[in-house]
Design an enzyme around this catalytic site. Structure first.
Site, PDB file in Angstrom:
ATOM      1  N   HIS A  98      -1.065  -4.280  -2.238  1.00 21.80           N
ATOM      2  CA  HIS A  98      -1.500  -4.527  -0.865  1.00 21.80           C
ATOM      3  C   HIS A  98      -0.358  -4.805   0.118  1.00 21.80           C
ATOM      4  O   HIS A  98      -0.578  -4.844   1.333  1.00 21.80           O
ATOM      5  CB  HIS A  98      -2.543  -5.649  -0.828  1.00 21.80           C
ATOM      6  CG  HIS A  98      -3.627  -5.432   0.183  1.00 21.80           C
ATOM      7  ND1 HIS A  98      -4.847  -6.071   0.142  1.00 21.80           N
ATOM      8  CD2 HIS A  98      -3.671  -4.642   1.285  1.00 21.80           C
ATOM      9  CE1 HIS A  98      -5.577  -5.678   1.176  1.00 21.80           C
ATOM     10  NE2 HIS A  98      -4.892  -4.811   1.883  1.00 21.80           N
ATOM     11  N   ASP A 121     -11.620  -7.826   0.682  1.00 22.34           N
ATOM     12  CA  ASP A 121     -10.702  -8.346  -0.329  1.00 22.34           C
ATOM     13  C   ASP A 121     -11.240  -9.656  -0.915  1.00 22.34           C
ATOM     14  O   ASP A 121     -11.873 -10.442  -0.207  1.00 22.34           O
ATOM     15  CB  ASP A 121      -9.348  -8.618   0.383  1.00 22.34           C
ATOM     16  CG  ASP A 121      -8.149  -8.702  -0.544  1.00 22.34           C
ATOM     17  OD1 ASP A 121      -8.298  -9.201  -1.665  1.00 22.34           O
ATOM     18  OD2 ASP A 121      -7.062  -8.285  -0.120  1.00 22.34           O
ATOM     19  N   HIS A 123      -9.166 -11.820  -1.736  1.00 15.70           N
ATOM     20  CA  HIS A 123      -8.091 -12.722  -1.294  1.00 15.70           C
ATOM     21  C   HIS A 123      -7.916 -12.671   0.218  1.00 15.70           C
ATOM     22  O   HIS A 123      -8.375 -11.732   0.873  1.00 15.70           O
ATOM     23  CB  HIS A 123      -6.779 -12.315  -1.975  1.00 15.70           C
ATOM     24  CG  HIS A 123      -6.880 -12.207  -3.466  1.00 15.70           C
ATOM     25  ND1 HIS A 123      -7.100 -11.015  -4.108  1.00 15.70           N
ATOM     26  CD2 HIS A 123      -6.817 -13.161  -4.433  1.00 15.70           C
ATOM     27  CE1 HIS A 123      -7.159 -11.221  -5.415  1.00 15.70           C
ATOM     28  NE2 HIS A 123      -6.997 -12.513  -5.647  1.00 15.70           N
ATOM     29  N   ASP A 125      -4.712 -12.840   1.528  1.00 19.76           N
ATOM     30  CA  ASP A 125      -3.392 -12.229   1.740  1.00 19.76           C
ATOM     31  C   ASP A 125      -2.734 -12.779   3.003  1.00 19.76           C
ATOM     32  O   ASP A 125      -2.111 -12.069   3.789  1.00 19.76           O
ATOM     33  CB  ASP A 125      -3.494 -10.697   1.763  1.00 19.76           C
ATOM     34  CG  ASP A 125      -3.921 -10.140   0.406  1.00 19.76           C
ATOM     35  OD1 ASP A 125      -3.847 -10.892  -0.601  1.00 19.76           O
ATOM     36  OD2 ASP A 125      -4.324  -8.972   0.329  1.00 19.76           O
ATOM     37  N   HIS A 138       2.368  -8.982  -1.989  1.00 19.89           N
ATOM     38  CA  HIS A 138       1.008  -8.436  -1.786  1.00 19.89           C
ATOM     39  C   HIS A 138       0.001  -9.527  -1.423  1.00 19.89           C
ATOM     40  O   HIS A 138      -1.106  -9.211  -0.986  1.00 19.89           O
ATOM     41  CB  HIS A 138       0.528  -7.615  -3.008  1.00 19.89           C
ATOM     42  CG  HIS A 138       0.004  -8.418  -4.160  1.00 19.89           C
ATOM     43  ND1 HIS A 138      -0.930  -7.940  -5.054  1.00 19.89           N
ATOM     44  CD2 HIS A 138       0.295  -9.680  -4.572  1.00 19.89           C
ATOM     45  CE1 HIS A 138      -1.199  -8.864  -5.966  1.00 19.89           C
ATOM     46  NE2 HIS A 138      -0.465  -9.924  -5.686  1.00 19.89           N
ATOM     47  N   ASP A 225      -9.088  -3.592  -0.384  1.00 25.69           N
ATOM     48  CA  ASP A 225      -8.492  -3.965  -1.668  1.00 25.69           C
ATOM     49  C   ASP A 225      -9.617  -3.826  -2.697  1.00 25.69           C
ATOM     50  O   ASP A 225     -10.682  -4.450  -2.541  1.00 25.69           O
ATOM     51  CB  ASP A 225      -7.995  -5.412  -1.545  1.00 25.69           C
ATOM     52  CG  ASP A 225      -7.257  -5.908  -2.783  1.00 25.69           C
ATOM     53  OD1 ASP A 225      -7.549  -5.421  -3.892  1.00 25.69           O
ATOM     54  OD2 ASP A 225      -6.405  -6.806  -2.621  1.00 25.69           O
ATOM     55  N   ASP A 227     -10.038  -5.111  -5.375  1.00 23.51           N
ATOM     56  CA  ASP A 227     -10.467  -6.372  -5.996  1.00 23.51           C
ATOM     57  C   ASP A 227     -11.477  -7.132  -5.146  1.00 23.51           C
ATOM     58  O   ASP A 227     -12.009  -8.156  -5.573  1.00 23.51           O
ATOM     59  CB  ASP A 227      -9.270  -7.236  -6.427  1.00 23.51           C
ATOM     60  CG  ASP A 227      -8.505  -7.884  -5.273  1.00 23.51           C
ATOM     61  OD1 ASP A 227      -9.089  -8.185  -4.221  1.00 23.51           O
ATOM     62  OD2 ASP A 227      -7.284  -8.109  -5.454  1.00 23.51           O
ATOM     63  N   GLU A 270      -4.463  -1.371  -4.431  1.00 23.43           N
ATOM     64  CA  GLU A 270      -4.524  -2.168  -5.666  1.00 23.43           C
ATOM     65  C   GLU A 270      -5.194  -1.456  -6.837  1.00 23.43           C
ATOM     66  O   GLU A 270      -5.518  -2.096  -7.847  1.00 23.43           O
ATOM     67  CB  GLU A 270      -5.163  -3.551  -5.423  1.00 23.43           C
ATOM     68  CG  GLU A 270      -4.362  -4.468  -4.479  1.00 23.43           C
ATOM     69  CD  GLU A 270      -3.132  -5.128  -5.118  1.00 23.43           C
ATOM     70  OE1 GLU A 270      -3.061  -5.164  -6.361  1.00 23.43           O
ATOM     71  OE2 GLU A 270      -2.250  -5.588  -4.365  1.00 23.43           O
TER      72      GLU A 270
HETATM   73  N1  LIG Z   1      -3.494  -8.133  -2.570  1.00 21.81           N
HETATM   74  C1  LIG Z   1      -3.768  -8.972  -3.558  1.00 21.81           C
HETATM   75  N2  LIG Z   1      -4.390  -8.566  -4.626  1.00 21.81           N
HETATM   76  N3  LIG Z   1      -3.381 -10.229  -3.402  1.00 21.81           N
HETATM   77  C2  LIG Z   1      -3.520 -11.241  -4.404  1.00 21.81           C
HETATM   78  C3  LIG Z   1      -2.851 -12.509  -3.975  1.00 21.81           C
HETATM   79  C4  LIG Z   1      -3.038 -13.611  -4.959  1.00 21.81           C
HETATM   80  C5  LIG Z   1      -2.496 -14.958  -4.506  1.00 21.81           C
HETATM   81  N4  LIG Z   1      -3.189 -15.436  -3.363  1.00 21.81           N
HETATM   82  C6  LIG Z   1      -1.001 -14.849  -4.217  1.00 21.81           C
HETATM   83  O1  LIG Z   1      -0.552 -15.097  -3.118  1.00 21.81           O
HETATM   84  O2  LIG Z   1      -0.235 -14.517  -5.089  1.00 21.81           O
HETATM   85 MN   LIG Z   2      -5.332  -7.830  -1.086  1.00 26.12          MN
HETATM   86 MN   LIG Z   3      -7.055  -8.925  -3.425  1.00 28.33          MN
END
Ligand SMILES: NC(=[NH2+])NCCC[C@H](N)C(=O)O
Ligand SMILES: [Mn+2]
Ligand SMILES: [Mn+2]
Length: 298
Positions: A98, A121, A123, A125, A138, A225, A227, A270
């Site tokens: 990402h 997402d 998350h 991010d 990411h 994303d 996920d 991702e």
């Molecule tokens: N784009 C993603 N899948 N991001 C996941 C981030 C996970 C976690 N918040 C981190 O900063 O490491």
């Molecule tokens: Mn993401």
């Molecule tokens: Mn994510």
């Protein structure tokens, strides 16, 4: 005349699990060009941004893994995205982790006065070097695009910020770090966590999102994303989080976005074929692109 430009960004430098660099390839194998050909007058696959096999650099001091490389490669992506839009094409970027949203948004943003962003997402991010539990970039691209973070990242494309907090809608959030929660409250980002999706249903969530963005933006970027979806439906991702958005809800969301005609650029990120189950996640990505670009069941 509807033109689509597909840009592959085979980058895995924004995190630690190898394999996500094969995402664009897996999505192509899943038939992206064939699937979208009928939905546009022209589909151009522009190939991949060259990433090469750079040596992974851990900069202990900055808590930012591969900072220089991520900045440099995103600069290249931003130019390609910028050009695609200038040539009258809809840019569709295939990730890659990402962190590539840094480059995509840099390329897209200069074409709009008030760009909106849907961040689909698990998350946020929204981390910075200070709040990140991992040092993985990411987990930071949305903060970076807001102008929050290391200068080398926020300045990609030569201007900042790329987006305003009130033009962002997060959908599917269920794994937010403490620093991200604080930032969301402080600067006021609209968030539909899984709680709201369960409670209101995806129809209402998307109606509200579309209404909200329609009023304040002149273009909307979809950053999806994989996920964001439940790992049951999209297992091939590096940071899966249980209790996610279903395959069906995701199609509904894409169909409603297609109807709204709001989306002006998109990226699907991702996808990690090494962690996948027979290219299932790449296939889901392609199916969702079909819905996003107006495929109908009947
Ligand atoms: N784009 C993603 N899948 N991001 C996941 C981030 C996970 C976690 N918040 C981190 O900063 O490491
Ligand atoms: Mn993401
Ligand atoms: Mn994510």
């Amino acid at each position: 005349m509807k033109k689509l430009s597909i840009i592959g960004m085979p980058m895995d430098l924004g995190q630690m699990r190898r394999g996500v660099d094969m995402g664009p390839s897996a999505i192509r194998y899943a038939g992206v060009v064939e699937r979208l050909r009928n939905l546009f007058d022209e589909v151009h696959d522009l190939g991949d941004i060259p990433i090469g096999r750079p040596e992974v650099v851990i900069d202990e001091q900055s808590n930012l893994r591969n900072l220089h490389l991520v900045a440099e490669k995103n600069e290249a992506l931003s130019k390609e995205v910028d050009q695609a839009i200038s040539s009258g094409s809809f840019p569709l970027v295939l990730g890659g982790d990402h962190s590539i949203a840094i480059g995509t948004l840099a390329g897209v943003s200069k074409h709009y006065k008030s760009l909106g962003v849907i961040w689909y997402d698990a998350h946020g991010d929204l981390n910075t070097a200070e709040t990140s539990p991992s040092g993985n970039i990411h987990g930071m691209p949305l903060a970076v695009s807001l102008g929050i973070g290391h200068k080398m990242l926020t300045s990609v494309g030569g201007f900042e910020p790329k987006i305003k907090p009130e033009n962002i809608v997060l959908i599917g959030a269920r794994a937010l770090d403490e620093g991200e929660k604080e930032l969301i409250k402080e600067i006021g980002i609209k968030v539909y966590t899984m709680h709201e999706i369960d409670r209101l249903g995806m129809t209402k969530v998307m109606e509200e999102t579309i209404e909200y963005l329609k009023e304040r933006t002149d273009g909307v970027h979809l950053s999806l994303d994989l996920d964001g979806l439940d790992p049951h439906d999209a297992p091939g991702v590096g940071t899966p989080v249980t209790g996610g958005i279903s395959y069906r809800e995701s199609h509904l969301a894409m169909e409603m976005l297609a109807e709204s005609k709001l989306i002006t650029s998109a990226e699907f990120v991702e996808v990690n074929p090494i962690l996948d189950d027979k290219n299932k996640t790449a296939s889901v990505a392609v199916a969702l692109m079909g819905s996003l670009f107006g495929e109908k069941l009947l």
